[in-house]
Design a protein around this motif. Structure first.
Motif, short mmCIF file in Angstrom:
data_model
loop_
_atom_site.label_atom_id
_atom_site.label_comp_id
_atom_site.label_asym_id
_atom_site.label_seq_id
_atom_site.Cartn_x
_atom_site.Cartn_y
_atom_site.Cartn_z
N LEU A 73 0.84 -1.20 0.00
CA LEU A 73 0.00 0.00 0.00
C LEU A 73 0.88 1.26 0.00
O LEU A 73 0.58 2.23 -0.69
N ILE A 78 -0.35 7.98 -5.47
CA ILE A 78 -1.76 8.34 -5.49
C ILE A 78 -1.96 9.85 -5.71
O ILE A 78 -1.38 10.65 -4.99
N THR B 121 -6.86 -1.93 9.04
CA THR B 121 -5.61 -1.37 8.51
C THR B 121 -5.60 0.14 8.73
O THR B 121 -4.62 0.70 9.20
N LEU B 243 -2.05 5.57 2.90
CA LEU B 243 -2.55 4.28 2.44
C LEU B 243 -3.60 4.45 1.34
O LEU B 243 -4.33 3.52 1.01
N ALA B 244 -3.66 5.67 0.79
CA ALA B 244 -4.49 5.96 -0.39
C ALA B 244 -5.94 5.56 -0.22
O ALA B 244 -6.49 4.79 -0.99
N ALA B 284 5.08 -3.31 9.23
CA ALA B 284 4.47 -4.29 8.33
C ALA B 284 4.29 -5.65 9.03
O ALA B 284 3.25 -6.29 8.89
N PHE B 287 1.28 -5.64 11.43
CA PHE B 287 -0.02 -5.83 10.77
C PHE B 287 -0.26 -7.32 10.50
O PHE B 287 -1.37 -7.81 10.65
N GLN B 288 0.80 -8.02 10.09
CA GLN B 288 0.62 -9.45 9.79
C GLN B 288 0.39 -10.26 11.04
O GLN B 288 -0.41 -11.19 11.04
N TRP B 293 -4.89 -8.51 6.73
CA TRP B 293 -4.36 -8.66 5.38
C TRP B 293 -4.80 -7.47 4.56
O TRP B 293 -5.88 -7.46 4.00
N ALA B 294 -3.95 -6.45 4.54
CA ALA B 294 -4.31 -5.24 3.82
C ALA B 294 -4.13 -5.48 2.34
O ALA B 294 -3.02 -5.52 1.83
N ALA B 295 -5.24 -5.68 1.65
CA ALA B 295 -5.16 -5.92 0.21
C ALA B 295 -5.24 -4.60 -0.54
O ALA B 295 -5.92 -3.68 -0.11
N THR B 296 -4.52 -4.52 -1.64
CA THR B 296 -4.64 -3.32 -2.48
C THR B 296 -5.98 -3.40 -3.20
O THR B 296 -6.52 -4.50 -3.39
N PRO B 297 -6.52 -2.27 -3.65
CA PRO B 297 -7.85 -2.29 -4.26
C PRO B 297 -7.98 -3.30 -5.41
O PRO B 297 -9.00 -3.95 -5.55
N GLU B 299 -6.76 -6.16 -5.62
CA GLU B 299 -6.90 -7.53 -5.14
C GLU B 299 -8.24 -7.80 -4.47
O GLU B 299 -8.55 -8.93 -4.15
#
Lengths: 118, 300
Positions: A73, A78, B121, B243-244, B284, B287-288, B293-297, B299
């Motif tokens: 991320l 962005i 997240t 994190l957009a 990182a 978080f795990q 599980w921070a998925a990108t958009p 995914e």
């Protein structure tokens, strides 16, 4: 070689260190492939934590070996307008976006240097 | 509520209040988390006392060991015992891990009414950002910032889990262009910041934490001087940018006077952002370990 709760282990994972009983006797040797049956036995033996070997042969946690989501991320670029609805951005938001872009550049540079190391 | 709104539902204040109260009662902080906080606040207790408490929970023990052995701490030697791990990590990190894991557990739901991974997240990222900002702004109670950051949007989880019908109406208003808070107040008479404040008050967490959560969208309402709400307001914005994420509430941001209250200028704000990005990158593993599980958009 990192400990992981037995209940979170997926069948097929490989032990990085032996599983011992309360008296220090070896129940399973390092390198044992944990099948569903063995995992059931581990639960029955009340072995709550095991250490696993990574897929690359090094002793790494299988879970931690996956690509870290947050790093991915953070690596994305962005544009401001996709984050804030039109008209709601501000000068300070723009400073944050620029500072972050600068950090991404430095960070990517550092990563590439690291990868080039033998 | 404006009678002309096409999405308006009949105002049933008492029924909504009952729903919120029941939801707040349902989500109680695990006793082990409270006990650990008490022990870690007691100067007479040591790492072994904390280890004895944590040892009662094998899943959490494994997490503490994994964290102490993660790349972030970079020890060559394997940290094998809980008390060693606690010494390596420090009470603050153990406390944050325990609280974060506990809170996420409390809100675990089999019903997929919202994107759990994405929600947590953002919450954990805001907590980490808040801790960095509070330290740099020399806030007197910097440890409150992490907790307030973690819990700032918890009202949204309550609305999604316990008022799914209302959550749908709120979503419709948002799609029609309303801000989240505005839509929440229109449909249920309270926004998520209010509801989150009620929850942490019920949990007996310090009042400044509840205030920070309640005011995180309008920190100018807080008393003079920098407040925890100021910290969370900025942390929320920075986490969203890094994190957009799309801003949920229309944030004409950051609010007026924030820079003078927190004591930053253009140069130091840029430095803070760099420090927060580095801190998130280092986290990182954290978080795990939390199982987020921070998925990108792409995914999702």
């Amino acid at each position: 070689m990192l400990p992981i709760a037995t209940k979170d282990v997926v069948a097929g994972a490989v032990l990085a260190s032996p599983v011992l009983d309360g008296d220090g006797r070896i129940l399973l040797r390092a390198g044992t492939v944990l099948t569903a049956g063995i995992l059931e036995r581990l639960q029955a033996w009340s072995i709550q934590v095991v250490t696993l070997r990574g897929k690359d042969g090094e002793s790494r946690d299988d879970v931690a070996a996956a690509e870290p989501g947050v790093s991915r991320l953070l690596a994305r670029t962005i544009p401001l307008e996709t984050i804030f609805p039109a008209g709601h951005g501000s000068r300070e938001a723009a400073i944050i976006v620029r500072a972050f872009a600068a950090w991404q550049q430095t960070y990517k540079g550092a990563k590439q240097t690291e990868e080039r190391k033998p | 509520m404006s009678p002309s709104s096409p999405f308006a539902v009949p105002p049933k204040e008492s029924e909504i209040d009952r729903l919120i109260s029941r939801a707040v009662e349902l989500h109680t902080l695990p006793a082990a988390v409270l006990e650990a906080r008490r022990i870690m606040d007691d100067p007479r207790k040591n790492a072994q006392d904390v280890a004895n408490l944590i040892a009662g929970d094998p899943a959490f023990s494994a997490r503490v060991l994994r964290m102490a052995n993660s790349a972030y701490y970079g020890f060559r030697r394997r940290i094998g015992t809980l008390s060693q791990a606690i010494v390596v990590l420090g009470f603050q990190a153990v406390r944050n891990l325990l609280l974060t894991a506990g809170v996420i557990e409390v809100f675990k739901s089999s019903k997929a009414t919202y994107d759990h991974a994405r929600f947590w997240t953002h919450s954990v990222a805001t907590a980490i950002a808040a801790q960095e900002i509070a330290t740099r702004a020399a806030m007197p109670q910097a440890q409150h910032a992490y907790v307030a950051g973690l819990m700032h949007d918890v009202g949204k989880a309550i609305i999604a889990q316990h008022m799914p019908e209302h959550a749908r109406s709120i979503r419709e208003l948002e799609l029609a262009g309303a801000g989240t808070c505005e839509a929440e107040r229109e449909i249920i008479g309270h926004d998520h910041a209010d509801i989150g404040g009620r929850l942490v008050t019920a949990w007996g967490l310090p009042a400044p934490i509840a205030d920070a959560i309640r005011e995180h969208h309008q920190p100018q309402k807080s008393a003079s001087g920098a407040s925890d709400a100021d910290v969370i307001h900025l942390a929320d914005i920075v986490a969203k940018i890094l994190l957009a994420e799309r801003a949920a509430c229309p944030l004409s941001l950051p609010v007026d006077g924030l820079s003078s209250r927190l004591g930053y200028d253009e140069k130091s704000l840029a430095e803070w952002v760099g420090a927060i990005a580095a801190s998130l990158e280092r986290a990182a593993d954290f978080f795990q370990i939390l199982g987020i599980w921070a998925a990108t958009p792409a995914e999702r």
